[in-house]
Motif scaffolding. Structure first.
Motif, PDB file in Angstrom:
ATOM      1  N   TRP A 182       0.822  -1.213   0.000  1.00  0.00           N
ATOM      2  CA  TRP A 182       0.000   0.000   0.000  1.00  0.00           C
ATOM      3  C   TRP A 182       0.856   1.264   0.000  1.00  0.00           C
ATOM      4  O   TRP A 182       0.619   2.185  -0.779  1.00  0.00           O
ATOM      5  N   ASP A 183       1.850   1.313   0.862  1.00  0.00           N
ATOM      6  CA  ASP A 183       2.709   2.500   0.916  1.00  0.00           C
ATOM      7  C   ASP A 183       3.464   2.690  -0.391  1.00  0.00           C
ATOM      8  O   ASP A 183       3.696   3.838  -0.819  1.00  0.00           O
ATOM      9  N   LEU A 184       3.831   1.602  -1.036  1.00  0.00           N
ATOM     10  CA  LEU A 184       4.513   1.698  -2.327  1.00  0.00           C
ATOM     11  C   LEU A 184       3.594   2.285  -3.390  1.00  0.00           C
ATOM     12  O   LEU A 184       4.005   3.149  -4.181  1.00  0.00           O
ATOM     13  N   PHE A 185       2.338   1.843  -3.414  1.00  0.00           N
ATOM     14  CA  PHE A 185       1.374   2.398  -4.366  1.00  0.00           C
ATOM     15  C   PHE A 185       1.164   3.897  -4.130  1.00  0.00           C
ATOM     16  O   PHE A 185       1.132   4.689  -5.076  1.00  0.00           O
ATOM     17  N   VAL A 186       1.009   4.253  -2.861  1.00  0.00           N
ATOM     18  CA  VAL A 186       0.796   5.661  -2.536  1.00  0.00           C
ATOM     19  C   VAL A 186       1.994   6.499  -2.959  1.00  0.00           C
ATOM     20  O   VAL A 186       1.856   7.595  -3.518  1.00  0.00           O
ATOM     21  N   GLY A 187       3.210   5.988  -2.722  1.00  0.00           N
ATOM     22  CA  GLY A 187       4.404   6.722  -3.120  1.00  0.00           C
ATOM     23  C   GLY A 187       4.515   6.890  -4.625  1.00  0.00           C
ATOM     24  O   GLY A 187       4.912   7.958  -5.113  1.00  0.00           O
ATOM     25  N   ARG A 188       4.144   5.854  -5.367  1.00  0.00           N
ATOM     26  CA  ARG A 188       4.209   5.970  -6.829  1.00  0.00           C
ATOM     27  C   ARG A 188       3.186   6.960  -7.361  1.00  0.00           C
ATOM     28  O   ARG A 188       3.471   7.722  -8.292  1.00  0.00           O
ATOM     29  N   VAL A 189       1.988   6.948  -6.788  1.00  0.00           N
ATOM     30  CA  VAL A 189       0.989   7.936  -7.220  1.00  0.00           C
ATOM     31  C   VAL A 189       1.451   9.340  -6.874  1.00  0.00           C
ATOM     32  O   VAL A 189       1.318  10.282  -7.674  1.00  0.00           O
ATOM     33  N   ALA A 190       2.042   9.520  -5.678  1.00  0.00           N
ATOM     34  CA  ALA A 190       2.514  10.844  -5.280  1.00  0.00           C
ATOM     35  C   ALA A 190       3.653  11.322  -6.173  1.00  0.00           C
ATOM     36  O   ALA A 190       3.782  12.524  -6.432  1.00  0.00           O
ATOM     37  N   SER A 191       4.487  10.399  -6.663  1.00  0.00           N
ATOM     38  CA  SER A 191       5.595  10.801  -7.531  1.00  0.00           C
ATOM     39  C   SER A 191       5.123  11.307  -8.890  1.00  0.00           C
ATOM     40  O   SER A 191       5.882  11.975  -9.595  1.00  0.00           O
ATOM     41  N   MET A 192       3.894  10.979  -9.282  1.00  0.00           N
ATOM     42  CA  MET A 192       3.363  11.420 -10.570  1.00  0.00           C
ATOM     43  C   MET A 192       2.670  12.771 -10.495  1.00  0.00           C
ATOM     44  O   MET A 192       2.324  13.352 -11.519  1.00  0.00           O
ATOM     45  N   VAL A 193       2.460  13.296  -9.283  1.00  0.00           N
ATOM     46  CA  VAL A 193       1.785  14.578  -9.130  1.00  0.00           C
ATOM     47  C   VAL A 193       2.765  15.688  -9.491  1.00  0.00           C
ATOM     48  O   VAL A 193       3.929  15.653  -9.068  1.00  0.00           O
ATOM     49  N   PRO A 194       2.343  16.692 -10.268  1.00  0.00           N
ATOM     50  CA  PRO A 194       3.238  17.828 -10.559  1.00  0.00           C
ATOM     51  C   PRO A 194       3.754  18.465  -9.278  1.00  0.00           C
ATOM     52  O   PRO A 194       3.017  18.631  -8.309  1.00  0.00           O
ATOM     53  N   ARG A 195       5.042  18.821  -9.286  1.00  0.00           N
ATOM     54  CA  ARG A 195       5.674  19.327  -8.075  1.00  0.00           C
ATOM     55  C   ARG A 195       5.064  20.635  -7.602  1.00  0.00           C
ATOM     56  O   ARG A 195       5.097  20.940  -6.398  1.00  0.00           O
ATOM     57  N   ASP A 196       4.498  21.403  -8.510  1.00  0.00           N
ATOM     58  CA  ASP A 196       3.884  22.664  -8.101  1.00  0.00           C
ATOM     59  C   ASP A 196       2.633  22.443  -7.262  1.00  0.00           C
ATOM     60  O   ASP A 196       2.218  23.334  -6.518  1.00  0.00           O
ATOM     61  N   HIS A 197       2.028  21.271  -7.391  1.00  0.00           N
ATOM     62  CA  HIS A 197       0.760  20.997  -6.698  1.00  0.00           C
ATOM     63  C   HIS A 197       0.888  19.892  -5.652  1.00  0.00           C
ATOM     64  O   HIS A 197      -0.132  19.465  -5.111  1.00  0.00           O
ATOM     65  N   ILE A 198       2.089  19.433  -5.369  1.00  0.00           N
ATOM     66  CA  ILE A 198       2.238  18.290  -4.468  1.00  0.00           C
ATOM     67  C   ILE A 198       1.755  18.620  -3.056  1.00  0.00           C
ATOM     68  O   ILE A 198       1.160  17.783  -2.377  1.00  0.00           O
ATOM     69  N   GLY A 199       1.985  19.860  -2.595  1.00  0.00           N
ATOM     70  CA  GLY A 199       1.533  20.232  -1.258  1.00  0.00           C
ATOM     71  C   GLY A 199       0.022  20.201  -1.123  1.00  0.00           C
ATOM     72  O   GLY A 199      -0.528  19.631  -0.177  1.00  0.00           O
ATOM     73  N   THR A 200      -0.655  20.814  -2.113  1.00  0.00           N
ATOM     74  CA  THR A 200      -2.115  20.844  -2.077  1.00  0.00           C
ATOM     75  C   THR A 200      -2.701  19.447  -2.222  1.00  0.00           C
ATOM     76  O   THR A 200      -3.623  19.062  -1.491  1.00  0.00           O
ATOM     77  N   VAL A 201      -2.163  18.660  -3.154  1.00  0.00           N
ATOM     78  CA  VAL A 201      -2.677  17.304  -3.376  1.00  0.00           C
ATOM     79  C   VAL A 201      -2.451  16.436  -2.139  1.00  0.00           C
ATOM     80  O   VAL A 201      -3.336  15.661  -1.734  1.00  0.00           O
ATOM     81  N   SER A 202      -1.287  16.557  -1.509  1.00  0.00           N
ATOM     82  CA  SER A 202      -1.018  15.772  -0.307  1.00  0.00           C
ATOM     83  C   SER A 202      -1.966  16.149   0.821  1.00  0.00           C
ATOM     84  O   SER A 202      -2.470  15.272   1.546  1.00  0.00           O
ATOM     85  N   GLN A 203      -2.230  17.446   0.974  1.00  0.00           N
ATOM     86  CA  GLN A 203      -3.157  17.876   2.020  1.00  0.00           C
ATOM     87  C   GLN A 203      -4.562  17.356   1.770  1.00  0.00           C
ATOM     88  O   GLN A 203      -5.236  16.852   2.689  1.00  0.00           O
ATOM     89  N   LEU A 204      -5.034  17.452   0.519  1.00  0.00           N
ATOM     90  CA  LEU A 204      -6.377  16.965   0.193  1.00  0.00           C
ATOM     91  C   LEU A 204      -6.460  15.444   0.338  1.00  0.00           C
ATOM     92  O   LEU A 204      -7.481  14.918   0.799  1.00  0.00           O
ATOM     93  N   ALA A 205      -5.393  14.742  -0.050  1.00  0.00           N
ATOM     94  CA  ALA A 205      -5.406  13.282   0.087  1.00  0.00           C
ATOM     95  C   ALA A 205      -5.436  12.871   1.556  1.00  0.00           C
ATOM     96  O   ALA A 205      -6.165  11.944   1.939  1.00  0.00           O
ATOM     97  N   ALA A 206      -4.652  13.558   2.389  1.00  0.00           N
ATOM     98  CA  ALA A 206      -4.662  13.231   3.815  1.00  0.00           C
ATOM     99  C   ALA A 206      -6.019  13.528   4.442  1.00  0.00           C
ATOM    100  O   ALA A 206      -6.537  12.737   5.246  1.00  0.00           O
ATOM    101  N   GLU A 207      -6.623  14.659   4.069  1.00  0.00           N
ATOM    102  CA  GLU A 207      -7.944  14.990   4.609  1.00  0.00           C
ATOM    103  C   GLU A 207      -8.998  13.998   4.136  1.00  0.00           C
ATOM    104  O   GLU A 207      -9.855  13.567   4.927  1.00  0.00           O
ATOM    105  N   SER A 208      -8.941  13.601   2.862  1.00  0.00           N
ATOM    106  CA  SER A 208      -9.900  12.629   2.339  1.00  0.00           C
ATOM    107  C   SER A 208      -9.741  11.285   3.033  1.00  0.00           C
ATOM    108  O   SER A 208     -10.729  10.629   3.385  1.00  0.00           O
TER     109      SER A 208
END
Length: 384
Positions: A182-208
Motif C-alpha cells: 500500500w505505501d509503495l502504491f501511494v508513493g508511486r501515485v505521489a511521484s506522478m503529481v506535478p511538483r507545483d501541486h504536491i503540497g495541495t494534493v497531499s493535504q487533500l489526500a490526507a484529509e480525504s
C-alpha cells in the motif's frame, strides 16, 4: 499583475488536459466496472488494514510480518463471522420459504381488500398469477419460445455464478498484495503529481483519507451493532424471521432513513402476519425505537460523528447514481467517492471565496446616502 493572453491560453489548455484525463479515467472505469469489483473490494480492505500494519511497524515489526499478522486476523474474523451467520441465515431463509404461502394468503385476504376499500382501486387484477403467467408466456413466444429463453437465462446465470466465485477467490489474494504494497502504491501515485501541486494534493489526500477512514470504520461498527440489536430484539419478541429482518435493517443503515424505515415495515408486516395483534406490533416498534435512540444519541455521534459531512439526500443520490453508472462496484464505492468529492468541493469553495471572481473589484455603483446626509464622496477605485 495582468497575465498575457498566451499565459491564459496555456493555463486553459493545461486544465483542459486534466479534464480530458479525468473523463478518460471515468470512461475506462465504466467499461471495466465488472472486472474492477474484486480490485475495489480488495483496495478497501488493504486501505482499512494499512494503519494497523503501520502501527506494528512502528513497534519494530517488519512489513511482511505485520502484513501477515493483520491479514491473518482479518481472515480469522471473517471466517468466524461466516460460521456464526451462515447457519442462522440459512435457517431464516428456509423459514421464509415455508412462510411464503401464509404471506401470500395474508396479502390476498387482508392487505389487498383493505387497500382496495381505502383507495377505491382494483389491485387484485394486477396480482393475479394466472394473468401474469399469460403475459410471460406471450412474451416468451414473441422472443422465440420458452426453451430458448430459459436456456439463455441459465447460461447467463452460470457465467454470472462463475464470475462471482472467481471474484470471491480473487479478493483475498489481491487484498494481501494491496496490504503489503500500500505505501509503495501511494508513493508511486505521489511521484506522478506535478511538483507545483504536491503540497495541495497531499493535504487533500490526507484529509480525504481521514474523513473516509473515520466514516467507514465508524459506520461499519454502527451497522454491526444495530444489526445484532435488531436481530436479537426481534428474535426475543418471537418473530420467526426476526434475525433476518434485523440483519437486513442493520446492513441498510448506511443509507439514511432507508434502514430503519425498511426494518420497521418488514418487522410490522411479519408481526401482523404471524400474530395479528397489537401487542407484537408495539413490541416491534419498541425494538426499532430503542435502536434509533441508541444510534442517534450514542453510536453515530461517538463512532461516526459528522466526518463525511454529507446530507442524507446526497448519500442516497450518490448510491443510486454510482449504482446506475458503474453497477455493483459503483454502489460499493459510492460513499468513498462522495466523501472525497465533498472534500474537493470544500476546497473549491474555499478557493472560490478567496478569488477575485467572488470578491470582485470595489463597487462603482454608489448607494443613496441616508436621509439628512449629503452625497457620498467619490472614492478612487485604485489603491494609493
Amino acid at each position: 499583475m495582468i497575465e498575457e493572453p498566451q499565459q491564459v491560453i496555456a493555463q486553459f489548455l493545461r486544465r483542459l488536459q486534466w479534464v480530458a484525463v479525468a473523463a478518460a479515467v471515468g470512461w475506462l472505469a465504466w467499461v471495466l466496472s465488472p472486472v474492477l469489483t474484486p480490485f475495489a473490494c480488495a483496495a478497501i480492505v488493504g486501505w482499512m488494514g494499512d494503519p494497523l500494519v503501520d502501527r506494528l511497524e512502528e513497534r519494530g515489526w517488519s512489513r511482511n510480518t505485520s502484513v501477515a499478522v493483520v491479514f491473518s486476523v482479518m481472515v480469522l474474523v471473517l471466517v468466524v463471522v461466516l460460521l456464526l451467520l451462515v447457519p442462522l441465515i440459512q435457517d431464516q431463509v428456509t423459514t421464509l420459504i415455508h412462510s411464503l404461502p401464509r404471506y401470500q394468503q395474508w396479502i390476498y385476504t387482508v392487505a389487498i381488500p383493505w387497500l382496495e376499500a381505502r383507495f377505491r382501486v382494483r389491485i387484485a387484477d394486477y396480482l393475479d398469477f394466472t394473468h401474469i403467467w399469460e403475459l410471460l408466456r406471450g412474451n416468451w413466444e414473441r422472443t422465440g419460445g420458452v426453451a430458448r429463453t430459459v436456456w439463455g437465462y441459465v447460461s447467463r446465470s452460470g457465467f454470472a455464478l462463475f464470475g462471482w466465485v472467481a471474484n470471491l477467490v480473487l479478493i483475498p489474494v489481491i487484498a494481501f498484495f494491496f496490504l503489503r504494497d500500500w505505501d509503495l502504491f501511494v508513493g508511486r501515485v505521489a511521484s506522478m503529481v506535478p511538483r507545483d501541486h504536491i503540497g495541495t494534493v497531499s493535504q487533500l489526500a490526507a484529509e480525504s483519507s481521514a474523513v473516509l477512514g473515520g466514516f467507514l470504520r465508524g459506520q461499519l461498527l454502527v451497522m454491526i451493532i444495530l444489526g445484532a440489536l435488531y436481530g436479537a430484539g426481534l428474535w426475543a419478541v418471537g418473530l420467526d424471521l426476526g434475525i433476518l429482518i434485523g440483519l437486513v435493517a442493520g446492513l441498510l443503515t448506511f443509507v439514511p432513513y432507508l434502514g430503519p424505515t425498511s426494518g420497521v415495515a418488514m418487522g410490522l408486516i411479519a408481526a401482523l402476519i404471524q400474530y395479528g395483534d397489537i401487542k407484537h406490533l408495539v413490541l416491534v416498534s419498541i425494538v426499532f425505537g430503542v435502536g434509533q435512540i441508541l444510534e442517534s444519541y450514542f453510536l453515530t455521534p461517538k463512532l461516526v460523528g459528522d466526518r463525511i459531512g454529507l446530507h442524507p439526500m446526497a448519500v442516497i443520490f450518490a448510491v443510486l447514481a454510482c449504482g446506475q453508472l458503474f453497477g455493483f462496484v459503483g454502489m460499493l464505492l459510492a460513499l468513498p467517492i462522495a466523501a472525497v468529492a465533498n472534500v474537493l468541493l470544500r476546497y473549491a469553495h474555499e478557493r472560490y471565496t478567496h478569488s477575485q471572481l467572488y470578491a470582485g473589484a470595489q463597487p462603482v455603483v454608489l448607494l443613496d446616502p441616508p436621509a439628512g446626509q449629503g452625497p457620498p464622496t467619490p472614492q478612487d477605485p485604485t489603491p494609493p
